[in-house]
Every structure is written in C-alpha cells, then in structure tokens.
Design a protein around this motif. Structure first.
Motif, PDB file in Angstrom:
ATOM      1  N   TYR B 253      41.780  35.891  30.269  1.00 39.89           N
ATOM      2  CA  TYR B 253      42.943  34.990  30.330  1.00 39.89           C
ATOM      3  C   TYR B 253      42.595  33.755  31.163  1.00 39.89           C
ATOM      4  O   TYR B 253      41.780  33.826  32.085  1.00 39.89           O
ATOM      5  CB  TYR B 253      44.137  35.714  30.960  1.00 39.89           C
ATOM      6  N   ASP B 257      47.886  32.242  31.993  1.00 40.72           N
ATOM      7  CA  ASP B 257      48.148  33.552  31.387  1.00 40.72           C
ATOM      8  C   ASP B 257      47.956  33.525  29.877  1.00 40.72           C
ATOM      9  O   ASP B 257      48.565  34.317  29.145  1.00 40.72           O
ATOM     10  CB  ASP B 257      49.565  34.058  31.710  1.00 40.72           C
ATOM     11  N   SER B 287      43.484  44.552  29.794  1.00 36.68           N
ATOM     12  CA  SER B 287      43.826  43.251  30.354  1.00 36.68           C
ATOM     13  C   SER B 287      44.236  43.438  31.802  1.00 36.68           C
ATOM     14  O   SER B 287      44.702  44.515  32.196  1.00 36.68           O
ATOM     15  CB  SER B 287      45.024  42.636  29.605  1.00 36.68           C
ATOM     16  N   ASP B 288      44.078  42.386  32.574  1.00 34.51           N
ATOM     17  CA  ASP B 288      44.655  42.379  33.905  1.00 34.51           C
ATOM     18  C   ASP B 288      46.171  42.269  33.728  1.00 34.51           C
ATOM     19  O   ASP B 288      46.653  41.303  33.131  1.00 34.51           O
ATOM     20  CB  ASP B 288      44.103  41.186  34.690  1.00 34.51           C
ATOM     21  N   ASN B 289      46.903  43.271  34.215  1.00 33.44           N
ATOM     22  CA  ASN B 289      48.335  43.349  33.930  1.00 33.44           C
ATOM     23  C   ASN B 289      49.150  42.167  34.461  1.00 33.44           C
ATOM     24  O   ASN B 289      50.272  41.953  34.028  1.00 33.44           O
ATOM     25  CB  ASN B 289      48.908  44.674  34.439  1.00 33.44           C
ATOM     26  N   ARG B 290      48.552  41.382  35.373  1.00 39.95           N
ATOM     27  CA  ARG B 290      49.262  40.199  35.865  1.00 39.95           C
ATOM     28  C   ARG B 290      49.559  39.216  34.737  1.00 39.95           C
ATOM     29  O   ARG B 290      50.484  38.424  34.821  1.00 39.95           O
ATOM     30  CB  ARG B 290      48.399  39.472  36.908  1.00 39.95           C
ATOM     31  N   HIS B 291      48.716  39.274  33.681  1.00 40.32           N
ATOM     32  CA  HIS B 291      48.880  38.311  32.592  1.00 40.32           C
ATOM     33  C   HIS B 291      49.837  38.804  31.516  1.00 40.32           C
ATOM     34  O   HIS B 291      50.166  38.079  30.587  1.00 40.32           O
ATOM     35  CB  HIS B 291      47.527  37.997  31.947  1.00 40.32           C
ATOM     36  N   SER B 293      53.419  39.982  30.226  1.00 37.69           N
ATOM     37  CA  SER B 293      54.800  39.792  30.659  1.00 37.69           C
ATOM     38  C   SER B 293      55.487  41.139  30.849  1.00 37.69           C
ATOM     39  O   SER B 293      55.118  42.139  30.225  1.00 37.69           O
ATOM     40  CB  SER B 293      55.570  38.965  29.631  1.00 37.69           C
ATOM     41  N   LYS B 294      56.502  41.118  31.706  1.00 36.31           N
ATOM     42  CA  LYS B 294      57.269  42.325  31.972  1.00 36.31           C
ATOM     43  C   LYS B 294      57.878  42.842  30.657  1.00 36.31           C
ATOM     44  O   LYS B 294      57.901  44.026  30.386  1.00 36.31           O
ATOM     45  CB  LYS B 294      58.376  41.949  32.977  1.00 36.31           C
ATOM     46  N   ARG B 297      55.432  44.741  28.492  1.00 32.17           N
ATOM     47  CA  ARG B 297      55.179  46.097  28.996  1.00 32.17           C
ATOM     48  C   ARG B 297      56.362  47.004  28.711  1.00 32.17           C
ATOM     49  O   ARG B 297      56.200  48.160  28.324  1.00 32.17           O
ATOM     50  CB  ARG B 297      54.886  46.063  30.505  1.00 32.17           C
ATOM     51  N   THR B 464      52.396  36.593  24.577  1.00 29.95           N
ATOM     52  CA  THR B 464      51.189  36.164  25.295  1.00 29.95           C
ATOM     53  C   THR B 464      50.581  34.968  24.570  1.00 29.95           C
ATOM     54  O   THR B 464      50.250  35.079  23.387  1.00 29.95           O
ATOM     55  CB  THR B 464      50.154  37.314  25.354  1.00 29.95           C
TER      56      THR B 464
END
Lengths: 405, 502
Positions: B253, B257, B287-291, B293-294, B297, B464
């Motif tokens: 990313y 993001d 993926s790094d979950n920071r990228h 979106s809530k 998930r 995303t």
C-alpha cells in the motif's frame, strides 16, 4: 416496457427497498477485528498437515545394507523449523532436494517406513547406487548423520485403495523396488492397512534381498503378509528360482477370487513382468505400477523420427531470466536444465505428476507415448512435461520456477 | 522492470478473463498464480487412463436477452474458441420415498415446459409465467446500465423487477401459484446455486436457471483445463505475462492506503491497479490491517462462507451402456423440499451424479466411463475430530456410502468396476484453492448477502483504492459464467479508471 404481472402484486416492494438497510445492519454486526487467520480453520490446518509445502529433515541414522545400498532415517530438523512429519499412505514417496556442486537437483524416493513410524518421529528411505546415477552416488558418498535434507510432502498414488483394489495384492518387487512394500507390510502389521499382501521379491541372490528377513519376521506374526524370494542367480532354501513369471504368479495367487498386482522395480522388470501379466488377462484395474522412472533412449522407439545424435539449444525462460542450455537429442529437457543448474521443478520424473509442466514456445519435441501423462488440452496448446520430453530441434520454453517457501 | 499497469492475483476464471481483457486494452498486465497451471477450479487431473473434470457440471449461458450468451461473446471478443458439446436434458430428479418421483427435465424452454407439464399436469402456465419474468428483469437491467439507477424511475417503470428482487424464489413461485410439486422439482436445482430456495433471491435464481434452461447445458470437449489454457493464450497473444508458482504473500500500500503492488515469490511487483481473484479474507490477511477500512473488515467478518462439496471421481472399466446409465446429470434426494434437502445433507439430503460420457461420448477410452459425485455441504460440516490419520478412512467411508446409495437408487452395480477413484473434500479445496474452510462458493448468498444487495452496495463494500475484485466470492455469486463475468467487470472498471486517470 415490461409486462406487468398481476399476480406479483401480492409481493411487496418493501423487500427490495429495505434490502440495503438490512445489509448495512448485518454488516454493522460484524466484528471490526482482523479476519481469522486461515490456519485457525480445521480444514485449512488439516490440509497444511497433510500437504506441507516443504519438510525440513535431518539424517538421524544410517543403516548399511551393502556398500552400494543404505537406508537413511530422516527426522524433523528442529533447527530449520521442522516439527511434525506429514502422515501419508503406504506406497507414497518423498521428493528430496539434493544440493551438489552448487546445483540443486530433486529425486523421488519411496518411503520405506510406515505411516505409523512418523509417530516415532521418522521416515526411512533406502538408496541404491545406480550406475551413472548422479543423485544416488552423491547421497551414498556424502550424507552423514546430521546432514540436513529438504523434502516434499508425501506424494504419489501407488497406494492401496480399498474401494478399487482386490482384497489380495500380489506385490512384485525388484531391487530397491522393495521399499514401498516394506511400508505396506509394516502398515498391515500395524493395522493401518487392511489387505492380504503376497510379496514376490526378485533378487539375484538371497544376500541381495534387502528387508526380506525383516518382512518375513512380520509375516510370522501377521497372517495377512507373505513373502516369497525369487532368486535369479542362485538357489536357496524356501526360495523360488528364476524370474517372476505368469506361472509363478498363478502359483501364489488366490484361486477363486480377484487379486490385484502391484509392481515396483527397475524398468527391465516392468518390461519382463508386463509381458507375463498379459498372458493372465487380468483386468487393467487390477494391475498397478509404481513410477516408471526416468526415460532413456527415446531413439530406440519405432516412432522416433531422427537418429538421436544431434545436440540442440534450449532457450529457457525461468524466474524472469533467460538461459541458453545445450540438450542432446536423447536427453530429457529436464535433465539438460538440471545439468545447467536451473533447478526446474520436478517430482515424479516419469511423466505422470505434472509438476514440471512447462510451456513450449517454439520448436519440435518427441514425447514417448507410454510416458505421456499430459492433459489433452496441454497437447493442443503446446505444454510439455520436460521430464519426458526430448528435443527434435532448437526449442524455446517457459518453465515455472520452484516456488519460494 | 517489475512495474505494470495491472497486476491480477490468481488465475481462476475471473482472473484469467480480467488479465486477458486489460492486456487486450493495451495495458501492461501481469497475472500471478500460486500453482504451476492456470484455472483454479477450472482444470483437470489425470489418473491412469482417465482425465477427470474436477468441478464443471455445465456451462450455462448467461444473459438470455439475446441468442448468444454473454460468456460466449466474451470468449469470442478475446479470440477464444473452445469446442463445446451440448446436452438435450437439464437433469433427472429422483426423490426417494413414498411420495417420491423420478422426472427428467428437458433443455430448451418449450421442451422444458412440456416435461414439467407431463410431470405435474396443469403447471405449464404458471411455470411459464415464472420464467417469463426474465423479461422485466432484463428490461430493468438494461435501463440501469452501469450507472446508479434512479429510484423513482425504478419504482414507476420496473415494479415487477423490484418485487422479484426483494423476495425469495419460493415467495415468487407461490405468488404465481406454481403447484408445490412443480416448485420442488425445479427447486432441486438449488444444489448448484448453494442456497435453498426459501432463502435464495428470486432474481438470482431466475437469471441463472433461465439461462440454463434456454441455453442448454454444454461442456468443453477437453475438460475445463482447455478453457483455462485458451484464456492464457488470449492473455499472451495480447502481450500479457503469466507467472506460475508465484503466490502473492503480501499486498503493498502507498501513503494513501491505496494498493500499489504485491510481493510474490519473495519479489516485489508494482502496479497502478491490482485485481484480486483471491477472496477478500486472504487479501486482508496478507495486508497490513491499518490499510483496510473498518467497514471492509466488518463485512468480511459478518459474511457466511459459501457452500463447498465432497466430490467423488470414478473411472470405471465398463461403458456407460454396460453400467446402465443414460443420464448426464441426476439429482438424488430423500425429500422433495429443498430446505429439508439442505438440512439433511449429512443423510443423503441431496447429491448429484454426472456421467460425462453422456455429454461427451468419447470422454474416456472405449469400454470405460466416468462418474462424478457432487455432495453439497457447508464449511464446518466435516467431523471436528478429523486428523491426518483418520482422514483417508473418512474419505473412503463417505465414498462407499454414496456409491452404495447410488447403486441402490439406480439399480446398477458400480463398485466392481472402479478402476480409478479420487475423493475430494473441503480439505482438498482448502489445499488447492486456499480459501477459508475450503469454501468453493465464496460467500453464501444468504438473504442479506444476495446478489442484488451486493450489487447495490458494491462501491461501499469494496473501498480500498486501486484494488478490484473478481471471482466466485464477488457480487454475482459462484459458477463459471459468474467468474468470467466478474473478471470482465473488474477489467472494465480498471480500464475506465486508468483512462480517467483515477
């Protein structure tokens, strides 16, 4: 304009209108944490246990059978992260990655130990020196206790299938082809396989019949196992003399019921025994061969179109790089690529498993029909199994690299 | 060097089409596949003298609006020409028990209606009225095009569409007064769609089933491996590249993001756009979950995984005629009701047996034939205590149970002819597809997650930047044509966005 259907009017339009709200509500109830890891699911975990991408092993012990034949006891290599050994079906093989002279080659070896033996933390493989064989010679001369070995998951379909095979199996073994039958015999004795195994084991002399006494000992305490040594170059007590003929098979086979025949041995044995079996008119389903092994001398076949003496150039695309490799007409493309140090994927080396599946971009090739295990569409779209493919011209091919683990 | 316009992750049906189309549009395209062959489910495997079709039951046409179905048109636009053989019957349904029946339904709308009328006298008109509903659906879909529909317009002009799209298959069938037996007969088809018809959206059912009835089921001559290789050729002919044995282990990313590349086989590849044929769960896990979106998930966690199967592949050493089989596709059930079939799936609720030789007479060597058992189950149905040691016995016991039941139902003898046998379970599919729990049908098309709701919230659900999805888990649900069509949708979106500089 669509026709209106009167009967539909009993159905409200609210369902559609509300469906987005309903969806948003359902999504709203979901956790906002990370999605579960794949290995948190039992199905994915079991798949991983049965078929690990790689098994890191170490030589734990070596058994000398003769100067030219040794067994290697392989245990998990804790240092490299190996933990448990993958369970398997008796009759399967491991593909070992062998590093020699800065190259990596891979070779399939039948597992000579039983599935239950993995619970004791080991696999056993048995290696016999093959004249001119690169891998067998290297292993016998260089592997010591502590040598790290990288292996595949257990592979292959030379296994007993109760819904397919007869209740009695006539095993026909020659030379190191005894190894899967040692696994079958142990698995029967340990209760993990349930069929009657009558093993006809061809050797030159009794002394050459490695594992014969051990299997005979298993037979003493298990009436589902029987072993008959068939000696071609000597006589011995309680042994048959000569070769494994149709007559001999009939002598030991059950009289009034079906039986399966499982064969594992050198190519010369297959050629001889297959002719004998043909006279018994067994249904094809009852005759099963372990891998044929590498194919040599394609030029001896009637349908081979050249003299087999030419040397061709292969242009090989692998892992984003292009290499030029020389390949003699009677040498498989796989061997040529290995000799050039390209480490192409290969498992069965017999045309069957498809792990070396590659795209032929240009050039003409010869594939012996008896070992052409490709899918139908591969032939239409120009894909080959390099382990059983011989060049008839300069060729260009695209080869998938070994996957990085 | 590793810079592309488009990277497609996964060479399943959707990924193959998406990659071929972006390459055809002139974009530098790389297709990354974890296996050494393309296709995902669309493949084949060889055992002895048999080459088995692992997943395809039939290619149904899609989009009945015109004579030529959209999947065929898509293939033609890519220069893909794979010979197909067509079947004259849809399927035979055998419901066992006292009020059971044995009916064979014919392909083609008129022959189909005739066979329905013969089985359930008096049902013809109501069944016809049901399948005629495809016209208002097509009408509405046409006006919607690619844009967001005007709700007022929809309500005024397309009320039938709205009524259909807001109800389950059985609700719509009841409104049309289709006799119960006729409903049950047709609805046995749920086994291929993954959700029983009291839950399955009527619009989803109608568009799939109508295409199937009208277009006649067809099979590729050289198994579905041929479809996949033909699509790879289309990709390569258009200048695209496919790399095998390169599993994508990481999605990369940028500072906004937005996806900007992937890592495959330890190597980084960069692209303006990434199309994932891989299920979102796996993308998020890589993926790094920071990228992420809530909402993405929450959606992934809220969804129920779709159907999976136990499949049994048999190579038999007798011909179809000697065996006594004369149908391509037989659905065998214990109860007429689709919900009961689903709820009793551990007790032979519903299973399907296909004989490829009926559709392709020389599919196997002379004097042999194949049978392909499909047993619908749900992720989580496997015994919890299954271990490496007990797994093979489980597979054999399952196979024996179903083969015996089939023998008894058909009054034929299969077992003595087994020359090759292979049994696949969700564990097998977990191994080859790497999907959570070996789910094959992506996410279940349950009521709130049906294809209509998915379509409406598509932009919200897949948020995303630079990441597009296609495949059985995407908005159209599972099936080969759905996979191909979502590949086309993803490619179109990517091409549009690249052109607009988005």
């Amino acid at each position: 304009m669509a026709n209106k259907n009167k009967q539909l009017e009993s159905l409200s339009m609210g369902g559609f209108v509300k469906s987005v709200a309903e969806r948003l509500r359902a999504v709203g109830k979901g956790s906002d944490g990370p999605v579960p890891d794949l290995l948190s699911y039992p199905e994915n975990r079991l798949a991983q246990q049965l078929h690990p991408h790689v098994q890191y092993l170490i030589v734990e012990d070596i058994i000398d059978h003769s100067p030219d034949m040794k067994s290697y006891i392989l245990a998990p290599d804790l240092k490299r992260g190996g933990d448990q050994l993958a369970w398997f079906s008796a009759g399967q093989y491991l593909v070992l990655q062998i590093a020699l002279d800065g190259k990596t080659i891979s070779r399939p070896y039948s597992i000579a130990s039983s599935p239950r033996d993995t619970k004791d933390g080991h696999y056993q493989i048995t290696v016999k020196r093959v004249e001119g064989g690169i891998a067998s010679g290297y292993i016998l001369d260089h592997w010591t206790i502590g040598t790290p070995v990288t292996a595949s998951a257990p592979l292959g379909d030379f296994t007993y299938e109760r819904l397919r095979d007869a209740k009695t199996v006539i095993g026909i073994a020659g030379g190191s082809g005894i190894t899967p039958f040692r696994a079958f015999a142990r698995a029967i004795a340990q209760g993990d396989e349930d069929f009657k195994l009558i093993l006809l084991y061809g050797s030159r002399t009794k002394k050459d019949a490695v594992f014969s006494d051990e299997i005979a000992a298993l037979a003493e305490s298990c009436d589902k196992i029987q072993i008959v040594n068939v000696l071609s170059a000597s006589k011995a007590k309680d042994c048959e003399q000569g070769f494994i003929t149709a007559k001999l098979i009939e002598k030991y086979a059950p009289k009034d019921e079906d039986y399966s025949v499982f064969l594992c041995g050198p190519q010369a044995m297959y050629r001889f025994v297959d002719k004998e079996l043909a006279t018994l008119s067994l249904r094809q389903k009852f005759v099963r061969h372990e891998l044929f092994g590498e194919y040599f001398h394609p030029e001896q076949n009637d349908d081979y179109p050249q003299d087999g003496k030419a040397v061709y150039t292969l242009t090989v695309h692998i892992a984003g790089q292009t290499h030029t490799v020389s390949c003699a007409a009677d040498t498989s493309m796989l061997r040529a690529m290995e000799a050039a140090g390209l480490n192409p994927p290969s498992d069965c080396r017999s045309g069957r498993c498809g792990w070396c599946h590659s795209q032929l971009l240009s050039g003409d090739v010869y594939v012996p029909e008896s070992v052409d295990g490709r899918r139908m569409a591969d032939k239409i779209y120009g894909y080959i199994h390099p382990c059983c493919t011989f060049p008839l011209s300069d060729c260009e091919l695209d080869v998938p690299p070994m996957p990085k683990v | 060097m590793n810079q592309y316009d488009v990277i497609v992750v996964g060479a399943g049906n959707g990924g193959l089409v998406a990659a071929a189309l972006t390459a055809q549009a002139g974009y530098r395209t790389l297709l990354l596949e974890k296996h050494n062959i393309p296709g995902g489910c669309a493949t084949s495997f060889v055992r002895g003298r048999f080459e088995f079709e692992p997943s395809l039951h039939e290619l149904c046409s899609e989009g009945s609006r015109e004579d030529q179905d959209s999947a065929t048109k898509l293939f033609q636009s890519l220069g893909v020409n794979v010979p197909l053989l067509y079947e004259d019957t849809l399927f035979r349904v055998i419901v066992k028990g006292e009020d059971g029946y044995d009916v064979t339904l014919k392909a083609g709308m008129e022959p189909f209606l005739d066979s329905m009328e013969e089985a359930v006298p008096g049902c013809r008109e109501s069944v016809k009225a049901f399948f005629d509903l495809i016209d208002p659906i097509d009408d509405a879909m046409n006006t919607m095009g690619d844009g967001v529909p005007n709700p007022v317009n929809l309500l005024r002009k397309h009320s039938d569409f709205i009524r259909i799209a807001g109800h389950s298959t059985e609700e719509v069938m009841r409104a049309l007064n289709i006799p119960q037996k006729a409903q049950d007969l047709i609805n046995t088809y749920w086994g291929y769609l993954g959700v029983p018809t009291d839950d399955l959206n009527a619009l989803h059912y109608l568009s799939m089933t109508t295409a199937y009835i009208k277009g006649r089921p067809s099979m590729p001559y050289h198994r579905s491996h041929e479809l996949s290789l033909a699509l790879v050729k289309a990709l390569q002919d258009n200048g695209g590249t496919v790399y095998y044995n390169r599993e994508v282990t990481r999605f990369l990313y940028d500072g906004q993001d937005a996806v900007c590349g992937v890592i495959a086989g330890g190597e980084a590849f960069w692209a303006k756009k990434v199309i994932s044929n891989v299920i979102p769960n796996n993308v998020f896990n890589r993926s790094d979950n920071r990228h992420i979106s809530k909402r993405s998930r929450k959606l992934a966690n809220a969804r129920k995984l779709g159907m999976t199967f136990v499949t049994i592949y048999l190579g038999l050493d007798c011909s179809m005629e000697e065996l006594g089989v004369n149908d391509y596709s037989v659905f065998i059930a214990r109860d007429r009701n689709p919900r009961k079939q689903f709820d009793t799936r551990d007790k032979f609720g519903l299973y399907i047996v296909n004989c490829l030789n009926k559709a392709l007479p020389d599919a196997t060597p002379k004097g042999t034939c194949t049978l392909f058992f499909t047993i619908p189950i749900m992720p989580g149905d496997l015994p919890a205590d299954l271990s490496p040691e007990t797994y093979k016995a489980y597979k054999n016991d399952m196979a024996e149970k179903f083969i015996r039941d089939y023998e008894e139902t058909m009054g034929i003898s299969v077992m003595p002819h087994i020359e090759e046998i292979s049994v696949a379970t969700p564990v097998t599919f977990a191994r080859y597809l790497s999907t959570p729990r070996g789910a094959i049908y992506g996410y279940a098309n349950e009521r709130w997650d049906n294809i209509i709701a998915r379509s409406v919230t598509e932009a919200m659900d897949y948020d995303t930047p630079n990441l597009y999805f296609c495949g059985g888990h995407y908005i159209r649900g599972d099936g080969y044509p759905s996979g191909y069509m979502t590949g086309e949708m993803a490619a179109k979106a990517v091409i549009r966005d690249l052109k607009e500089g988005k």
